[in-house]
Design an enzyme around this catalytic site. Structure first.
Site, PDB file in Angstrom:
ATOM      1  N   ASN A  14       0.874  -1.176   0.000  1.00  0.00           N
ATOM      2  CA  ASN A  14       0.000   0.000   0.000  1.00  0.00           C
ATOM      3  C   ASN A  14       0.908   1.222   0.000  1.00  0.00           C
ATOM      4  O   ASN A  14       1.495   1.580   1.021  1.00  0.00           O
ATOM      5  CB  ASN A  14      -0.881  -0.035   1.253  1.00  0.00           C
ATOM      6  CG  ASN A  14      -1.847   1.139   1.307  1.00  0.00           C
ATOM      7  OD1 ASN A  14      -1.775   2.064   0.487  1.00  0.00           O
ATOM      8  ND2 ASN A  14      -2.740   1.105   2.276  1.00  0.00           N
ATOM      9  N   LYS A  21       3.445   0.845   3.019  1.00  0.00           N
ATOM     10  CA  LYS A  21       3.116  -0.205   3.984  1.00  0.00           C
ATOM     11  C   LYS A  21       3.177  -1.542   3.255  1.00  0.00           C
ATOM     12  O   LYS A  21       2.756  -1.625   2.098  1.00  0.00           O
ATOM     13  CB  LYS A  21       1.672  -0.030   4.475  1.00  0.00           C
ATOM     14  CG  LYS A  21       1.506   0.988   5.569  1.00  0.00           C
ATOM     15  CD  LYS A  21       0.110   0.813   6.186  1.00  0.00           C
ATOM     16  CE  LYS A  21      -0.536   2.163   6.340  1.00  0.00           C
ATOM     17  NZ  LYS A  21      -1.966   2.152   6.511  1.00  0.00           N
ATOM     18  N   ARG A  97      -2.585  -2.058  -3.386  1.00  0.00           N
ATOM     19  CA  ARG A  97      -3.793  -1.258  -3.190  1.00  0.00           C
ATOM     20  C   ARG A  97      -3.721  -0.071  -4.150  1.00  0.00           C
ATOM     21  O   ARG A  97      -2.742   0.672  -4.147  1.00  0.00           O
ATOM     22  CB  ARG A  97      -3.863  -0.746  -1.764  1.00  0.00           C
ATOM     23  CG  ARG A  97      -5.050   0.155  -1.583  1.00  0.00           C
ATOM     24  CD  ARG A  97      -5.048   0.826  -0.246  1.00  0.00           C
ATOM     25  NE  ARG A  97      -6.213   1.681  -0.162  1.00  0.00           N
ATOM     26  CZ  ARG A  97      -6.240   2.845   0.452  1.00  0.00           C
ATOM     27  NH1 ARG A  97      -5.155   3.301   1.034  1.00  0.00           N
ATOM     28  NH2 ARG A  97      -7.331   3.549   0.507  1.00  0.00           N
ATOM     29  N   HIS A 186     -13.083   2.776  -0.074  1.00  0.00           N
ATOM     30  CA  HIS A 186     -13.094   1.779   1.018  1.00  0.00           C
ATOM     31  C   HIS A 186     -13.708   0.451   0.569  1.00  0.00           C
ATOM     32  O   HIS A 186     -14.138  -0.346   1.403  1.00  0.00           O
ATOM     33  CB  HIS A 186     -13.955   2.258   2.222  1.00  0.00           C
ATOM     34  CG  HIS A 186     -13.315   3.282   3.097  1.00  0.00           C
ATOM     35  ND1 HIS A 186     -14.061   4.194   3.802  1.00  0.00           N
ATOM     36  CD2 HIS A 186     -12.034   3.538   3.410  1.00  0.00           C
ATOM     37  CE1 HIS A 186     -13.268   4.979   4.505  1.00  0.00           C
ATOM     38  NE2 HIS A 186     -12.023   4.607   4.284  1.00  0.00           N
ATOM     39  N   ARG A 247     -12.387  15.414   7.613  1.00  0.00           N
ATOM     40  CA  ARG A 247     -13.188  15.785   6.442  1.00  0.00           C
ATOM     41  C   ARG A 247     -14.609  16.149   6.874  1.00  0.00           C
ATOM     42  O   ARG A 247     -15.170  15.511   7.768  1.00  0.00           O
ATOM     43  CB  ARG A 247     -13.271  14.631   5.440  1.00  0.00           C
ATOM     44  CG  ARG A 247     -11.951  14.281   4.787  1.00  0.00           C
ATOM     45  CD  ARG A 247     -12.198  13.306   3.626  1.00  0.00           C
ATOM     46  NE  ARG A 247     -10.955  12.733   3.165  1.00  0.00           N
ATOM     47  CZ  ARG A 247     -10.662  11.430   3.233  1.00  0.00           C
ATOM     48  NH1 ARG A 247     -11.530  10.561   3.734  1.00  0.00           N
ATOM     49  NH2 ARG A 247      -9.503  10.987   2.789  1.00  0.00           N
ATOM     50  N   ASP A 288      -9.020  12.783  16.676  1.00  0.00           N
ATOM     51  CA  ASP A 288      -9.044  11.452  17.266  1.00  0.00           C
ATOM     52  C   ASP A 288     -10.277  11.330  18.158  1.00  0.00           C
ATOM     53  O   ASP A 288     -10.434  12.089  19.120  1.00  0.00           O
ATOM     54  CB  ASP A 288      -7.756  11.253  18.082  1.00  0.00           C
ATOM     55  CG  ASP A 288      -7.588   9.801  18.506  1.00  0.00           C
ATOM     56  OD1 ASP A 288      -8.538   9.219  19.059  1.00  0.00           O
ATOM     57  OD2 ASP A 288      -6.490   9.256  18.269  1.00  0.00           O
ATOM     58  N   GLU A 339     -14.678  -0.556  15.452  1.00  0.00           N
ATOM     59  CA  GLU A 339     -14.184  -1.750  16.146  1.00  0.00           C
ATOM     60  C   GLU A 339     -13.988  -1.515  17.640  1.00  0.00           C
ATOM     61  O   GLU A 339     -14.027  -2.449  18.433  1.00  0.00           O
ATOM     62  CB  GLU A 339     -12.831  -2.184  15.548  1.00  0.00           C
ATOM     63  CG  GLU A 339     -12.940  -2.734  14.148  1.00  0.00           C
ATOM     64  CD  GLU A 339     -11.598  -2.827  13.431  1.00  0.00           C
ATOM     65  OE1 GLU A 339     -10.565  -3.028  14.101  1.00  0.00           O
ATOM     66  OE2 GLU A 339     -11.579  -2.676  12.196  1.00  0.00           O
ATOM     67  N   GLU A 390      -7.899  -5.075   5.127  1.00  0.00           N
ATOM     68  CA  GLU A 390      -7.808  -4.860   3.682  1.00  0.00           C
ATOM     69  C   GLU A 390      -6.617  -5.600   3.091  1.00  0.00           C
ATOM     70  O   GLU A 390      -6.671  -6.084   1.967  1.00  0.00           O
ATOM     71  CB  GLU A 390      -7.701  -3.357   3.393  1.00  0.00           C
ATOM     72  CG  GLU A 390      -9.017  -2.629   3.610  1.00  0.00           C
ATOM     73  CD  GLU A 390      -8.844  -1.154   3.905  1.00  0.00           C
ATOM     74  OE1 GLU A 390      -8.456  -0.821   5.048  1.00  0.00           O
ATOM     75  OE2 GLU A 390      -9.095  -0.323   3.020  1.00  0.00           O
TER      76      GLU A 390
END
Ligand code: ADP
Length: 418
Positions: A14, A21, A97, A186, A247, A288, A339, A390
């Site tokens: 990615n 990553k 990705r 996504h 956003r 956050d 999660e 993912e």
């Protein structure tokens, strides 16, 4: 399954503009052998960290470009002590990705010149993402020229949207000329958690409807009918839809003209709506959710209102999607917030009893950050908490494409079993 091979190593990449990553999976066991992250690509003090079950490897060095980053990755992957593999020859496929597949790709594909060209063409639609994704592909090809590379698009899963869901109510010419329409993002995450929900609920995608909420820094809700995405909250870009970490999500477009008239530049507005809005902009505390939740507990009014807005918008989408599905069998929460945040899940579900989505608040609290079902037994809709992955979905797609597993009819739907 045809041509199934055992213990194949798939590298998942990615690649962003300054980061890369990666993770290696043993397939078809779906076992992660470890993962790494290269940061500050383009700088003198680039950094690579890689972790596996043995320990971690870390290095700071000049990493001027993605090709150098990839060289460090190959060295780390084959490190004598902390390596994930012995030799690069062990890698039998690489899954990348890629953010935007435009209207060309409704499933993952083996990368060839035509695919590279399409990714390049779609850079206009995703100028911050597709070019670095391509850099990652080119750098990998340099080090693994013989190995098949696969592109897994964020947009692909949503190519099943019908015109009613993807067209904006603006002059059609803009769609013809500039491909301005809703694409959604996504997709890999929504596809993965929907597949996981099938296993969790012992159902098959062909007769199951799902609303999945991916709530991370970026956030989107997707309506999935019989395994296919029929609507999703992100649109032409990831800015549409829910309020996110930074956003804005949906706003009246006239606000932009209003501010342009008052001296704001387009660049300023772009930054404001993408980087300074959302949880951060409205709470004036943080992007956050944990910080905002803590401030709300301490009585901060802005923080409380921000949490209310966040949950309200998600409920609005769930309601809208429920109205466009004949039934909703499962509501899924995933992403860092979905999660982990017991209180946000609770808050979102508080008003959903009305449409047959009944949370068991005790179960929700008890499972905390673990996966599980948190609805009442009598709820028409099961509420599932499912960690997304993912990277694993990309490894699965890569393995399936390379070894020719025949799943043509199911490519656009969620894939349950390998
Ligand atoms: P990204 O989209 O960057 O992958 P994540 O999926 O990791 O982001 O989600 C990040 C969000 O998850 C942050 O807003 C963070 O506050 C939230 N989060 C992570 N852990 C918790 C937690 N235990 N409680 C509440 N929110 C959490």
């Amino acid at each position: 399954m045809q041509n199934t091979r055992k213990n194949e190593k798939i590298l998942v990449i990615n690649c962003g503009s300054s980061s890369l990553k990666y993770e290696v999976y043993a397939m078809p066991q779906r076992k992660s052998l470890g993962k790494g992250l290269v940061e500050r690509i383009g700088s003198e003090n680039g950094h690579i960290i890689q972790k596996n079950s043995v320990g971690k490897l870390e290095k700071t060095a000049s990493i001027p470009d993605h090709s150098t980053a990839m060289r460090f990755v190959t060295e780390a992957l084959t490190d004598d002590t902390y390596g994930l593999i012995h030799n690069m020859n062990e890698i039998s496929g690489v899954g990348h990705r890629v953010v935007h597949g435009g209207e060309e790709y409704s499933s993952s594909v083996i990368i060839d010149n035509a695919v590279i060209k399409a990714i390049k063409n779609n850079s206009e639609l995703a100028p911050l993402h597709n070019p670095p994704n391509l850099d990652g592909i080119r750098a990998t090809m340099e080090f693994l020229p013989e190995v098949k590379q696969i592109a897994v698009f964020d947009t692909a899963f949503h190519q099943t949207l019908q015109p009613a869901a993807y067209l904006y109510g603006i002059p059609r010419e803009l769609y013809r000329k500039y491909k301005i329409r809703r694409y959604g993002f996504h997709g890999t995450s929504h596809r993965y958690v929907a597949a996981k929900a099938m296993t969790m609920l012992k159902r098959s995608p062909e007769n199951t409807n799902v609303i999945s909420c991916h709530l991370g820094n970026g956030a989107s809700v997707t309506a999935i009918e019989n395994g296919k995405s029929i609507d999703t909250s992100m649109g032409f870009t990831p800015l549409e839809g829910l309020m996110m970490g930074t956003r804005s999500g949906d706003i009246d477009p006239s606000i932009i003209f209003y501010l342009l008239d008052r001296g704001y530049s387009t660049a300023e507005l772009n930054t404001m709506l993408n980087k300074k809005s959302g949880l951060l902009g409205l709470s004036e505390i943080s992007n956050d959710l944990r910080d905002v939740e803590k401030a709300a507990l301490n009585g901060n009014i802005n923080a409380k209102e921000t949490l209310d807005v966040y949950a309200y918008k998600i409920r609005k989408y769930i309601g809208a999607y429920a109205a466009n599905l004949v039934k909703v069998d499962a509501l899924i929460f995933t992403g860092g917030i979905g999660e982990n945040s017991v209180t946000m899940r609770h808050k979102i579900c508080e008003y959903l009893e009305n449409i047959g989505i009944v949370m068991d608040y005790d179960k929700n609290r008890e499972i905390g950050s673990n996966p599980g079902i948190v609805s009442k037994n009598y709820s028409r809709t099961a509420i599932c908490v499912i960690p997304t992955n993912e990277e694993l979905q990309i490894a699965v797609d890569t393995y399936q494409l390379i070894y020719g597993v025949n799943f043509v009819d199911r490519r656009k739907t969620v894939e349950v079993i390998l």
